[in-house]
Enzyme design. Structure first.
Site, PDB file in Angstrom:
ATOM      1  N   TRP A  82      16.061  41.129  21.030  1.00 23.84           N
ATOM      2  CA  TRP A  82      15.773  40.526  19.513  1.00 23.84           C
ATOM      3  C   TRP A  82      13.948  40.926  19.490  1.00 23.84           C
ATOM      4  O   TRP A  82      13.899  41.583  18.692  1.00 23.84           O
ATOM      5  CB  TRP A  82      16.365  39.055  19.606  1.00 23.84           C
ATOM      6  CG  TRP A  82      15.270  38.739  18.589  1.00 23.84           C
ATOM      7  CD1 TRP A  82      16.097  38.662  17.416  1.00 23.84           C
ATOM      8  CD2 TRP A  82      13.665  37.949  18.492  1.00 23.84           C
ATOM      9  NE1 TRP A  82      15.094  37.948  16.644  1.00 23.84           N
ATOM     10  CE2 TRP A  82      14.555  37.287  16.829  1.00 23.84           C
ATOM     11  CE3 TRP A  82      12.737  37.833  19.261  1.00 23.84           C
ATOM     12  CZ2 TRP A  82      12.677  36.345  17.015  1.00 23.84           C
ATOM     13  CZ3 TRP A  82      11.859  37.205  18.359  1.00 23.84           C
ATOM     14  CH2 TRP A  82      11.699  36.822  17.292  1.00 23.84           C
ATOM     15  N   ARG A 119      31.524  43.335  11.022  1.00 26.05           N
ATOM     16  CA  ARG A 119      32.633  42.911   9.566  1.00 26.05           C
ATOM     17  C   ARG A 119      30.995  42.822   8.310  1.00 26.05           C
ATOM     18  O   ARG A 119      29.662  42.873   9.360  1.00 26.05           O
ATOM     19  CB  ARG A 119      32.936  41.347   9.840  1.00 26.05           C
ATOM     20  CG  ARG A 119      33.736  41.432  10.584  1.00 26.05           C
ATOM     21  CD  ARG A 119      34.491  39.461  10.370  1.00 26.05           C
ATOM     22  NE  ARG A 119      33.244  38.887  11.335  1.00 26.05           N
ATOM     23  CZ  ARG A 119      32.822  37.053  11.907  1.00 26.05           C
ATOM     24  NH1 ARG A 119      34.185  37.208  11.164  1.00 26.05           N
ATOM     25  NH2 ARG A 119      32.773  36.653  12.544  1.00 26.05           N
ATOM     26  N   LYS A 163      23.656  30.014   6.820  1.00 26.32           N
ATOM     27  CA  LYS A 163      23.298  31.159   8.071  1.00 26.32           C
ATOM     28  C   LYS A 163      22.728  32.020   7.974  1.00 26.32           C
ATOM     29  O   LYS A 163      21.449  32.377   8.763  1.00 26.32           O
ATOM     30  CB  LYS A 163      24.783  31.307   7.709  1.00 26.32           C
ATOM     31  CG  LYS A 163      25.119  31.943   9.931  1.00 26.32           C
ATOM     32  CD  LYS A 163      26.163  32.366   9.878  1.00 26.32           C
ATOM     33  CE  LYS A 163      26.521  33.455  11.010  1.00 26.32           C
ATOM     34  NZ  LYS A 163      25.975  34.767  11.071  1.00 26.32           N
ATOM     35  N   ALA A 172      36.996  33.418   9.538  1.00 32.08           N
ATOM     36  CA  ALA A 172      37.189  33.464  10.971  1.00 32.08           C
ATOM     37  C   ALA A 172      37.765  32.212  10.801  1.00 32.08           C
ATOM     38  O   ALA A 172      38.444  31.769  12.083  1.00 32.08           O
ATOM     39  CB  ALA A 172      36.143  33.389  12.253  1.00 32.08           C
ATOM     40  N   LYS A 205      25.384  36.871  18.372  1.00 35.18           N
ATOM     41  CA  LYS A 205      26.818  37.660  18.904  1.00 35.18           C
ATOM     42  C   LYS A 205      26.534  39.550  17.852  1.00 35.18           C
ATOM     43  O   LYS A 205      26.615  40.354  18.583  1.00 35.18           O
ATOM     44  CB  LYS A 205      28.565  38.001  18.931  1.00 35.18           C
ATOM     45  CG  LYS A 205      28.722  36.611  19.274  1.00 35.18           C
ATOM     46  CD  LYS A 205      29.668  36.175  19.412  1.00 35.18           C
ATOM     47  CE  LYS A 205      30.516  35.730  17.783  1.00 35.18           C
ATOM     48  NZ  LYS A 205      29.286  34.202  17.411  1.00 35.18           N
ATOM     49  N   PHE A 230      33.234  33.543  15.679  1.00 34.61           N
ATOM     50  CA  PHE A 230      32.993  32.233  17.049  1.00 34.61           C
ATOM     51  C   PHE A 230      33.054  32.393  18.284  1.00 34.61           C
ATOM     52  O   PHE A 230      32.896  33.380  18.715  1.00 34.61           O
ATOM     53  CB  PHE A 230      34.084  31.338  16.254  1.00 34.61           C
ATOM     54  CG  PHE A 230      34.297  30.969  15.250  1.00 34.61           C
ATOM     55  CD1 PHE A 230      32.910  31.035  13.983  1.00 34.61           C
ATOM     56  CD2 PHE A 230      35.465  30.887  14.319  1.00 34.61           C
ATOM     57  CE1 PHE A 230      32.862  30.713  13.395  1.00 34.61           C
ATOM     58  CE2 PHE A 230      35.369  30.228  13.177  1.00 34.61           C
ATOM     59  CZ  PHE A 230      34.325  29.728  12.308  1.00 34.61           C
ATOM     60  N   THR A 275      23.627  40.679  17.305  1.00 32.92           N
ATOM     61  CA  THR A 275      22.393  40.714  17.740  1.00 32.92           C
ATOM     62  C   THR A 275      22.611  41.583  19.202  1.00 32.92           C
ATOM     63  O   THR A 275      21.981  42.647  19.594  1.00 32.92           O
ATOM     64  CB  THR A 275      21.347  39.753  17.942  1.00 32.92           C
ATOM     65  OG1 THR A 275      21.303  38.614  16.289  1.00 32.92           O
ATOM     66  CG2 THR A 275      19.624  40.783  18.357  1.00 32.92           C
ATOM     67  N   PHE A 333      15.380  33.585  24.978  1.00 33.21           N
ATOM     68  CA  PHE A 333      14.279  32.627  23.852  1.00 33.21           C
ATOM     69  C   PHE A 333      13.435  32.987  24.628  1.00 33.21           C
ATOM     70  O   PHE A 333      13.272  32.682  25.975  1.00 33.21           O
ATOM     71  CB  PHE A 333      14.697  31.637  23.011  1.00 33.21           C
ATOM     72  CG  PHE A 333      16.266  32.148  21.894  1.00 33.21           C
ATOM     73  CD1 PHE A 333      15.828  31.816  20.948  1.00 33.21           C
ATOM     74  CD2 PHE A 333      17.304  32.108  23.088  1.00 33.21           C
ATOM     75  CE1 PHE A 333      17.324  31.936  19.606  1.00 33.21           C
ATOM     76  CE2 PHE A 333      18.680  32.409  21.787  1.00 33.21           C
ATOM     77  CZ  PHE A 333      17.962  31.793  20.257  1.00 33.21           C
TER      78      PHE A 333
END
Length: 892
Positions: free
Chosen positions: A745, A367, A378, A597, A343, A628, A345, A716
């Site tokens: 990306w 954020r 992460k 979150a 999200k 999320f 990205t 991807f």
């Protein structure tokens, strides 16, 4: 006449700008007070700040005073009235050109000499001379004793009017000859007695500007000088007023919304795509003050932190209050795998596409990442690949210290709670009262926050000596029930061994031992408040409303009761300002707040969104992200954040990946750190088709709120064209306005241009945004609506503890707050292993808690950890610092 014109112009400006208070600051050294002139200025509508420095003041001391006034946003004009020996380029150039009413700075004089008359101010004395001289085209004008900036400006103006200009000093050997041939003579300084008036050509115009424009000593000349001499004094004062009017007009213009003049940074994507930190380091970001200027921020609206980040002051909201907002775009997602679906990205790629490739103003609002994921599993949260915020190491590490400010404020309040319990348990009412309201310099008085507490208790007294014993007891005793304390200490590190602790074991704590815990810093209610507040005053009120425990009668005890609200606000005074950064392509980003979150709403701040919406302009876009999946982050964004802000979303961008859809279609488990199974790296159309049920459900959730949805398929390299086409086809058939594959990306903003175009079109669709529930409904009914309509549950089931808390909050008057569900993000249900679209389940509510300052009730679905733990191999194994270059390695 000049004065009347200035007075009328100022009055007109004030009518158009009612809150305007034109202010001129005058710096003098050892001159008589300018009482008469100050009154004169005030009569024409100017506020005057008169600074009289003592005799012997140095140039450095004058410069220091100038710099202070330069930074005062309430001062629009600055004038100097100094002895001639103190005028120097150092002093004159210390004055900001935009405040230089005397027009003597090098910047202003450069424009004047180059003929940019419309873009500069003519010095008042020079304007007065030009006004007094009649037609001088082709005539000879002699400047005597006119030195420095004023002399240069006067010479330039006279030549522009066609005069033949000569300049000399009083001791020049050719002075007598030049005086005899000049048609007009301008004295720039006092005429020496040894220069007789008889040297001057009969009939020549004589103008004396020997004294500064503020001086009231204008008697020189006419008693001793038989020639007709004119002095500039009063006229120069009037001309200064006219310059001040021009300054005010410019100042007002500078406060208006300005069209962006943004220069994007070029990308040269490599294949294969390097690591995030290598990509970040390969790009040279713009200096943040350059970026700020490009997007219309004023110099006094930013506070620079290093070269690439700056805090933005909230005063901008007042300046641009009449500016229409841009379009408001939310990036949400389908139910993700534990790896996340990109999200952040997508958010960054979308704004890079909008601004760097389609020339549409846009802002990303993200954020601030916690140290927890950065050093845990992460990794960072700056986006990734060629769609990220730079410098990514600064984004992910400390940034401007907001999380540390929250930690400090949170733990101050935690310390205040335990200290208060100890003191109340070990002291009498009288002793407590004497310490809480001490005698200082022979006087006993209540502080402002203590007076507020007295009023809440119904005690309308201000003299500490007049309280009765009963009133003293009510005032000093909070009677906190330790078993009800909900306020925990926090630290910004994943530290599982702090999930349960014991405090008070030292002998000094008199045996008042209790069990407590640490939460991760971003789980603090203060972080949620930071994200939802709309002003400094609103933040103070929210901080004061925070409920930290109940007293022994079952009534809530707040931060305001503990007397700590003002101190918390002081610790948060800088954290409330959003931080400005940039994407890889040089487009602006606000990084602000990062509420956990799980137990909060998981969105960046209302203030960042509001400021960005003003800056982008009516046709621009602000793109923000919800934590999320759409069932949690988006629902909370709409029902909590949009209620707090009053902002209406224009479009939802729903992020999906083939990987996550295959998981929802029955694919094997996805585990962070483990290689993906072949089902995820080879084409499997059946798995994709089966998993699209989750995407369809999330589209339906978005439609509950009446907002158009665009699906962004984050592509991807292992996704086949057939899989990509299938997802886009099903999404559009399921009600999405559009569905677009994205390659940002690997390609940067260029790879998200089609997404940007789809978002722009969707934003022009009819918007029928609505909330999911009314706040007036009972707490349990609001929970049921979310469970059934959003998650697809058959019903809810409250534990006895949860029902007891609901009853308590309702009785305490908190029943009308929105709901912030604390539920796993890995499934639409409460069971992480149930993928796709579970149905027929009963949603268990194990507990219900409240963040009263933030303004929501949060039910816990099952158990919910507020302190993550470190895995066996955390990210910190790869993070290092090069001691030679000081470059950070290993962040991702």
């Amino acid at each position: 006449q000049v004065t009347d014109n200035a007075k009328n112009s100022l009055a007109s400006l004030k009518r158009e700008n009612p809150r305007l208070e034109p202010t001129l600051a005058i710096i003098q050294v050892n001159y008589l007070p300018l009482v008469i002139l100050s009154l004169f200025f005030q009569q024409i509508g100017l506020r005057v700040i008169h600074i009289c420095l003592p005799e012997g003041s140095t140039k450095d001391e004058i410069v220091s005073e100038i710099l202070r006034l330069n930074e005062d946003p309430n001062v629009q004009g600055l004038a100097l009235d100094l002895p001639e020996s103190l005028y120097s380029s150092k002093v004159l150039n210390a004055v900001k050109p935009e405040k230089d009413v005397d027009g003597l700075s090098s910047v202003n004089l450069g424009r004047l000499v180059h003929g940019d008359v419309c873009d500069c101010l003519v010095p008042p004395t020079v304007r007065a001379v030009m006004e007094l001289l009649e037609d001088i085209g082709g005539k000879k004008v002699l400047l005597v004793g006119a030195r420095g900036a004023e002399g240069a400006a006067l010479q330039s103006m006279l030549q522009r009017r066609g005069a033949a200009v000569l300049s000399c000093h009083w001791k020049a050997p050719q002075l007598q000859s030049e005086l005899r041939h000049a048609d007009a003579v301008v004295f720039g300084s006092t005429k020496p007695d040894d220069v007789p008036v008889s040297w001057i050509k009969p009939g020549a115009t004589i103008i004396s500007c020997a004294h500064g424009p503020l001086s009231e000593k204008h008697s020189y000349g006419q008693q001793n000088n038989p020639a007709a001499e004119k002095t500039v004094g009063s006229l120069a004062v009037a001309m200064r007023m006219q310059n001040m009017v021009k300054n005010m007009e410019r100042w007002i213009q500078s406060q208006q919304y300005r069209k962006w003049d943004l220069h994007s940074l070029k990308l040269q994507p490599l294949s294969p795509v390097p690591s995030d930190i290598e990509i970040s380091r390969a790009q040279s970001p713009k200096a943040v003050d350059v970026l700020a200027k490009e997007i219309g921020l004023l110099t006094d609206e930013i506070e620079i932190y290093g070269q690439t980040k700056a805090k933005v002051r909230l005063s901008l909201l007042e300046r641009l209050k009449d500016q229409p907002d841009g379009k408001y775009v939310l990036v949400a997602g389908i139910t993700p795998t534990p790896l996340g679906e990109g999200k952040s990205t997508v958010t960054v790629g979308l704004v890079q596409a909008l601004t760097a490739h389609l020339n549409i103003n846009s802002f990303a609002c993200l954020r601030q990442p916690s140290q927890g994921p950065t050093f845990g599993v992460k990794g960072g949260a700056a986006g990734g690949g060629y769609a990220q915020v730079i410098p990514m190491e600064e984004f992910n590490l400390h940034l401007t210290g907001d999380i540390h400010a929250i930690t400090a404020a949170n733990n101050l309040l935690a310390a205040a709670i335990d200290a208060r319990i100890l003191h109340e348990n070990t002291q009498s009412d009288k002793s407590l009262y004497n310490r809480l309201v001490p005698v200082v310099n022979g006087v006993r008085g209540f502080s402002a926050i203590q007076l507020a507490r007295l009023r809440r208790l119904g005690i309308n007294k201000t003299d500490p000596g007049t309280l009765t014993e009963e009133e003293i007891s009510k005032f000093v005793r909070l009677d906190i029930d330790p078993s009800t304390i909900t306020w925990q200490r926090v630290v910004d590190t994943n530290d599982r061994f702090l999930r349960k602790i014991t405090v008070g074991q030292a002998n000094t704590e008199k045996g008042f031992v209790r069990q407590a815990q640490f939460d991760i810093a971003v789980a603090s209610e203060i972080m949620a408040i930071l994200a939802l507040t709309t002003s400094l005053q609103d933040m103070k009120e929210r901080l004061g409303r925070m409920v930290v425990a109940n007293d022994k009668k079952g009534e809530p005890v707040t931060a305001e009761d503990l007397g700590v609200t003002g101190a918390l606000a002081v610790l948060m005074k800088d954290a409330i300002k959003p931080t400005l950064m940039q994407t890889l392509e040089g487009t602006p980003v606000f990084v602000h707040a990062g509420p956990f979150a799980n137990i909060a709403h998981g969105n960046s701040s209302v203030l960042a969104d509001k400021i960005a919406l003003k800056l982008v302009g009516e046709k621009g876009f602000v793109v923000t992200e919800a934590g999320f999946g759409a069932d949690i982050g988006m629902e909370k964004f709409f029902n909590i954040k949009c209620r707090a802000s009053g902002l209406v979303p224009s479009v939802v961008v729903l992020v999906a990946t083939v990987r996550a859809l295959k998981m929802h279609g029955g694919g094997p488990n996805v585990t962070a750190g483990a290689p993906l199974k072949k089902e995820y790296t080879e084409e499997n159309l059946q798995l994709v088709a089966d998993g699209c049920c989750n995407l369809q459900k999330q589209i339906q959730i978005t439609q509950l709120f009446g907002v158009p949805v665009v699906v962004a398929l984050n592509v991807f390299k292992t996704d086949s064209p057939a899989e990509v086409d299938l997802v886009c086809k099903i999404a559009k058939e399921s009600g999405a306005f559009d569905a677009v594959p994205c390659n940002h990306w690997s390609a940067g903003g260029k790879g998200a241009v089609k997404l940007a175009q789809a978002v722009e079109k969707a934003a022009n669709q009819k918007n029928s945004f609505k909330y999911l529930y009314s706040l007036e409904l009972p707490i349990v009914e609001k929970i049921r609506i979310i469970a059934q309509k959003v998650y697809g549950a058959q019903d809810i089931e409250l534990s006895p503890v949860a029902q007891s808390q609901v009853d308590r909050y309702t009785r305490q008057g908190f029943g009308n707050l929105p709901i912030c569900m604390a539920k796993t993000h890995l499934s639409l249900s409460h069971q992480p292993e149930r993928k796709g679209v579970p149905t027929g389940f009963i949603l268990p509510i194990s507990d219900v808690r409240a963040s009263i300052g933030a303004g929501f009730i949060y039910p816990l679905v099952g158990t919910m950890s507020t302190m993550p733990g470190l895995p066996t191999r955390p990210c910190f194994y790869d993070i290092d610092l090069d001691p030679i270059t000081e470059q950070v390695k290993g962040l991702f």
